[in-house]
Design a protein around this motif. Structure first.
Motif, PDB file in Angstrom:
ATOM      1  N   SER A  23      31.690 -58.987 -34.152  1.00  0.00           N
ATOM      2  CA  SER A  23      30.701 -59.675 -34.989  1.00  0.00           C
ATOM      3  C   SER A  23      29.259 -59.398 -34.566  1.00  0.00           C
ATOM      4  CB  SER A  23      30.971 -61.185 -34.973  1.00  0.00           C
ATOM      5  OG  SER A  23      30.757 -61.673 -33.662  1.00  0.00           O
ATOM      6  N   GLN A  24      29.068 -58.763 -33.412  1.00  0.00           N
ATOM      7  CA  GLN A  24      27.701 -58.513 -32.924  1.00  0.00           C
ATOM      8  C   GLN A  24      27.488 -57.007 -32.734  1.00  0.00           C
ATOM      9  OE1 GLN A  24      25.610 -61.142 -32.457  1.00  0.00           O
ATOM     10  NE2 GLN A  24      27.239 -62.578 -32.961  1.00  0.00           N
ATOM     11  N   PRO A  25      27.423 -56.246 -33.818  1.00  0.00           N
ATOM     12  CA  PRO A  25      27.265 -54.797 -33.660  1.00  0.00           C
ATOM     13  C   PRO A  25      25.894 -54.449 -33.080  1.00  0.00           C
ATOM     14  CG  PRO A  25      27.040 -55.421 -35.958  1.00  0.00           C
ATOM     15  CD  PRO A  25      27.449 -56.658 -35.226  1.00  0.00           C
ATOM     16  N   ARG A  26      25.818 -53.295 -32.448  1.00  0.00           N
ATOM     17  CA  ARG A  26      24.543 -52.859 -31.865  1.00  0.00           C
ATOM     18  C   ARG A  26      23.579 -52.414 -32.963  1.00  0.00           C
ATOM     19  NH1 ARG A  26      25.461 -48.075 -28.868  1.00  0.00           N
ATOM     20  NH2 ARG A  26      26.909 -47.686 -30.556  1.00  0.00           N
ATOM     21  N   HIS A  27      24.147 -52.009 -34.112  1.00  0.00           N
ATOM     22  CA  HIS A  27      23.298 -51.522 -35.208  1.00  0.00           C
ATOM     23  C   HIS A  27      23.696 -52.229 -36.506  1.00  0.00           C
ATOM     24  CE1 HIS A  27      21.655 -48.507 -32.535  1.00  0.00           C
ATOM     25  NE2 HIS A  27      22.871 -48.109 -32.225  1.00  0.00           N
ATOM     26  N   GLU A  28      23.798 -51.458 -37.605  1.00  0.00           N
ATOM     27  CA  GLU A  28      23.987 -52.067 -38.925  1.00  0.00           C
ATOM     28  C   GLU A  28      25.335 -52.774 -39.053  1.00  0.00           C
ATOM     29  OE1 GLU A  28      23.608 -48.763 -38.400  1.00  0.00           O
ATOM     30  OE2 GLU A  28      21.454 -48.556 -38.744  1.00  0.00           O
ATOM     31  N   CYS A  29      26.389 -52.095 -38.571  1.00  0.00           N
ATOM     32  CA  CYS A  29      27.733 -52.673 -38.626  1.00  0.00           C
ATOM     33  C   CYS A  29      28.514 -52.111 -37.441  1.00  0.00           C
ATOM     34  CB  CYS A  29      28.430 -52.368 -39.957  1.00  0.00           C
ATOM     35  SG  CYS A  29      28.186 -50.728 -40.591  1.00  0.00           S
ATOM     36  N   TRP A  30      29.685 -52.671 -37.205  1.00  0.00           N
ATOM     37  CA  TRP A  30      30.498 -52.239 -36.061  1.00  0.00           C
ATOM     38  C   TRP A  30      31.369 -51.066 -36.517  1.00  0.00           C
ATOM     39  CZ3 TRP A  30      31.134 -54.394 -31.036  1.00  0.00           C
ATOM     40  CH2 TRP A  30      32.186 -53.834 -30.293  1.00  0.00           C
ATOM     41  N   VAL A  31      31.336 -49.975 -35.763  1.00  0.00           N
ATOM     42  CA  VAL A  31      32.118 -48.790 -36.131  1.00  0.00           C
ATOM     43  C   VAL A  31      33.164 -48.530 -35.036  1.00  0.00           C
ATOM     44  CG1 VAL A  31      32.087 -46.357 -36.773  1.00  0.00           C
ATOM     45  CG2 VAL A  31      30.131 -47.819 -37.344  1.00  0.00           C
ATOM     46  N   THR A  32      34.419 -48.564 -35.456  1.00  0.00           N
ATOM     47  CA  THR A  32      35.540 -48.260 -34.558  1.00  0.00           C
ATOM     48  C   THR A  32      36.125 -46.916 -34.948  1.00  0.00           C
ATOM     49  OG1 THR A  32      36.098 -50.600 -34.311  1.00  0.00           O
ATOM     50  CG2 THR A  32      37.854 -49.020 -33.847  1.00  0.00           C
ATOM     51  N   GLY A  33      36.242 -46.013 -34.019  1.00  0.00           N
ATOM     52  CA  GLY A  33      36.950 -44.756 -34.267  1.00  0.00           C
ATOM     53  C   GLY A  33      38.392 -44.899 -33.825  1.00  0.00           C
ATOM     54  N   HIS A  34      39.309 -44.332 -34.586  1.00  0.00           N
ATOM     55  CA  HIS A  34      40.719 -44.351 -34.183  1.00  0.00           C
ATOM     56  C   HIS A  34      41.258 -42.935 -34.280  1.00  0.00           C
ATOM     57  CE1 HIS A  34      44.895 -46.483 -34.386  1.00  0.00           C
ATOM     58  NE2 HIS A  34      44.657 -45.882 -33.243  1.00  0.00           N
ATOM     59  N   MET A  35      41.585 -42.357 -33.122  1.00  0.00           N
ATOM     60  CA  MET A  35      41.980 -40.951 -33.073  1.00  0.00           C
ATOM     61  C   MET A  35      43.176 -40.791 -32.140  1.00  0.00           C
ATOM     62  SD  MET A  35      39.595 -39.533 -35.000  1.00  0.00           S
ATOM     63  CE  MET A  35      39.573 -37.768 -34.687  1.00  0.00           C
ATOM     64  N   VAL A  36      43.875 -39.673 -32.334  1.00  0.00           N
ATOM     65  CA  VAL A  36      44.954 -39.317 -31.414  1.00  0.00           C
ATOM     66  C   VAL A  36      44.691 -37.909 -30.897  1.00  0.00           C
ATOM     67  CG1 VAL A  36      46.459 -38.555 -33.340  1.00  0.00           C
ATOM     68  CG2 VAL A  36      47.480 -39.120 -31.130  1.00  0.00           C
ATOM     69  N   ALA A  37      44.952 -37.716 -29.614  1.00  0.00           N
ATOM     70  CA  ALA A  37      44.744 -36.403 -28.996  1.00  0.00           C
ATOM     71  C   ALA A  37      45.968 -36.025 -28.180  1.00  0.00           C
ATOM     72  CB  ALA A  37      43.521 -36.450 -28.071  1.00  0.00           C
ATOM     73  N   GLY A  38      46.196 -34.719 -28.044  1.00  0.00           N
ATOM     74  CA  GLY A  38      47.198 -34.231 -27.100  1.00  0.00           C
ATOM     75  C   GLY A  38      46.637 -34.277 -25.689  1.00  0.00           C
ATOM     76  N   LEU A  39      47.454 -33.922 -24.716  1.00  0.00           N
ATOM     77  CA  LEU A  39      46.984 -33.919 -23.321  1.00  0.00           C
ATOM     78  C   LEU A  39      45.874 -32.903 -23.109  1.00  0.00           C
ATOM     79  CD1 LEU A  39      50.410 -34.142 -21.446  1.00  0.00           C
ATOM     80  CD2 LEU A  39      48.772 -35.984 -21.890  1.00  0.00           C
ATOM     81  N   ASP A  40      45.848 -31.863 -23.948  1.00  0.00           N
ATOM     82  CA  ASP A  40      44.788 -30.852 -23.853  1.00  0.00           C
ATOM     83  C   ASP A  40      43.616 -31.197 -24.775  1.00  0.00           C
ATOM     84  OD1 ASP A  40      46.196 -30.488 -26.169  1.00  0.00           O
ATOM     85  OD2 ASP A  40      46.736 -28.393 -25.805  1.00  0.00           O
ATOM     86  N   GLY A  41      43.623 -32.387 -25.343  1.00  0.00           N
ATOM     87  CA  GLY A  41      42.510 -32.831 -26.181  1.00  0.00           C
ATOM     88  C   GLY A  41      42.631 -32.418 -27.635  1.00  0.00           C
ATOM     89  N   THR A  42      43.693 -31.718 -27.975  1.00  0.00           N
ATOM     90  CA  THR A  42      43.812 -31.232 -29.350  1.00  0.00           C
ATOM     91  C   THR A  42      43.904 -32.391 -30.348  1.00  0.00           C
ATOM     92  OG1 THR A  42      45.029 -29.798 -30.851  1.00  0.00           O
ATOM     93  CG2 THR A  42      46.344 -31.057 -29.298  1.00  0.00           C
ATOM     94  N   ALA A  43      43.295 -32.172 -31.521  1.00  0.00           N
ATOM     95  CA  ALA A  43      43.272 -33.222 -32.543  1.00  0.00           C
ATOM     96  C   ALA A  43      44.143 -32.877 -33.744  1.00  0.00           C
ATOM     97  CB  ALA A  43      41.833 -33.470 -33.000  1.00  0.00           C
ATOM     98  N   ALA A  44      44.815 -31.744 -33.735  1.00  0.00           N
ATOM     99  CA  ALA A  44      45.665 -31.380 -34.873  1.00  0.00           C
ATOM    100  C   ALA A  44      46.663 -30.310 -34.446  1.00  0.00           C
ATOM    101  CB  ALA A  44      44.808 -30.860 -36.030  1.00  0.00           C
ATOM    102  N   ILE A  45      47.740 -30.226 -35.196  1.00  0.00           N
ATOM    103  CA  ILE A  45      48.734 -29.167 -34.993  1.00  0.00           C
ATOM    104  C   ILE A  45      48.933 -28.501 -36.345  1.00  0.00           C
ATOM    105  CG2 ILE A  45      51.142 -28.684 -34.384  1.00  0.00           C
ATOM    106  CD1 ILE A  45      50.978 -31.116 -32.468  1.00  0.00           C
ATOM    107  N   ASN A  46      48.613 -27.221 -36.398  1.00  0.00           N
ATOM    108  CA  ASN A  46      48.656 -26.483 -37.666  1.00  0.00           C
ATOM    109  C   ASN A  46      47.878 -27.204 -38.767  1.00  0.00           C
ATOM    110  OD1 ASN A  46      50.251 -24.468 -36.516  1.00  0.00           O
ATOM    111  ND2 ASN A  46      52.124 -25.639 -36.929  1.00  0.00           N
ATOM    112  N   GLY A  47      46.705 -27.717 -38.399  1.00  0.00           N
ATOM    113  CA  GLY A  47      45.810 -28.300 -39.399  1.00  0.00           C
ATOM    114  C   GLY A  47      46.152 -29.705 -39.838  1.00  0.00           C
ATOM    115  N   ARG A  48      47.188 -30.287 -39.241  1.00  0.00           N
ATOM    116  CA  ARG A  48      47.571 -31.657 -39.618  1.00  0.00           C
ATOM    117  C   ARG A  48      47.749 -32.498 -38.368  1.00  0.00           C
ATOM    118  NH1 ARG A  48      50.194 -32.141 -44.697  1.00  0.00           N
ATOM    119  NH2 ARG A  48      50.167 -34.363 -44.198  1.00  0.00           N
TER     120      ARG A  48
END
Ligand code: NAP
Length: 253
Positions: A23-48
């Motif tokens: 309820s107390q964002p540092r700026h206009e609104c609170w932004v939460t990122g939700h991501m998954v990574a592999g152990l090597d930091g990869t964010a996708a496998i074959n583009g998905r």
């Protein structure tokens, strides 16, 4: 240094995320990122992302949308992943209605090109109380802009590109205080560079060897952003890390 040891089972893994005070964002609104990574930091496998996400991660990913006033995503992720309107179970919808929110959060797609399939599910199947938003810029192609206006609610936030601060201001002006950003790496990197990422929920999947794509791609000239670890959970071999933007200078000490 301390060991993080496995301890008591968490009855509902969403609860620690629901309990965060946004309820107390540092700026206009609170932004939460939700991501998954592999152990090597990869964010996708074959583009998905699908093969990267373990069963407990997929379950949490779907349920996390309950916290959001808006689920925001970059256009390339929409094109590759075939986004659809957000679905939540009946309980989650009832809790949202009780809080005065729409039963499900709308999706907001960030795009400069507006090269999107307007007949796709994310536009065509959106409920009336959670119409999909398009966040674009003043120099967008006028004929594509006209098509976007038929399919979605258009927000102009920036001249040549979408400026994160202007986009968040526009969402806040619409009454959206909590924004869940589901990537992709390019749009997330822009948010980080503009100091608009308040929280990152990062799942670490126990595999390596995906695409050479990190979870966040900083635009040229961006500085470093510091975060503080707030919680960790584990199921099987997937790690769930929750960070918030650092509020003190010694977070990296
Ligand atoms: N691991 C994960 O958790 C995760 C999450 C999401 C996605 N992914 C993966 O990431 C990949 C896609 O990510 P990506 O980084 O290439 O794309 P992205 O961030 O999803 O989308 C990039 C697009 O967003 C628009 N955009 C970004 N910044 C903008 C700005 N400032 N102004 C206007 N438009 C802007 C542009 O759309 P236009 O081209 O339309 O102008 C740009 O091409 C896919 O392989 C997907 O599977 C992984």
């Amino acid at each position: 240094m301390e060991f993080l040891e496995r301890s008591a089972e968490i009855a509902d893994p969403l609860v620690p995320y629901l309990d965060v005070d946004r309820s107390q964002p540092r700026h206009e609104c609170w932004v939460t990122g939700h991501m998954v990574a592999g152990l090597d930091g990869t964010a996708a496998i074959n583009g998905r992302v699908g093969a990267l996400s373990t069963a407990p991660d997929q379950a949490l990913f779907r349920r996390m949308r309950q916290i959001a006033d808006v689920v925001m995503v970059g256009a390339e992720t929409v094109r590759r992943e075939g986004y659809a309107p957000i679905r939540l179970d009946e309980d989650a919808q009832a809790q949202r209605r009780a809080r005065g929110q729409s039963a499900t959060p709308p999706v907001a797609v960030v795009s400069r090109s507006l090269n999107l399939d307007w007949s796709g599910r994310v536009f065509a199947d959106a409920p009336a109380d959670a119409r999909t938003l398009i966040i674009t810029c003043e120099t967008a192609d006028p004929s594509r802009l006209a098509a976007a206006e038929q399919a979605a609610t258009v927000i102009i936030a920036g001249h040549d590109s979408v400026e994160p601060a202007a986009a968040m201001r526009a969402l806040a002006d619409l009454g959206h205080g909590t924004i869940l950003c589901e990537g992709g790496p390019r749009w997330l990197g822009e948010l980080v560079a503009a100091d608009r990422l308040d929280e990152l929920c990062l799942s670490v999947s126990p595999l390596m060897g995906g695409d050479p794509l990190p979870v966040s791609i900083a635009p040229p000239g961006a500085g470093l952003a510091q975060f503080e670890l707030k919680s960790t959970m584990i199921e099987d071999h997937t790690l769930f890390l929750r960070y918030e933007a650092a509020t003190s200078d010694d977070s990296h000490a």
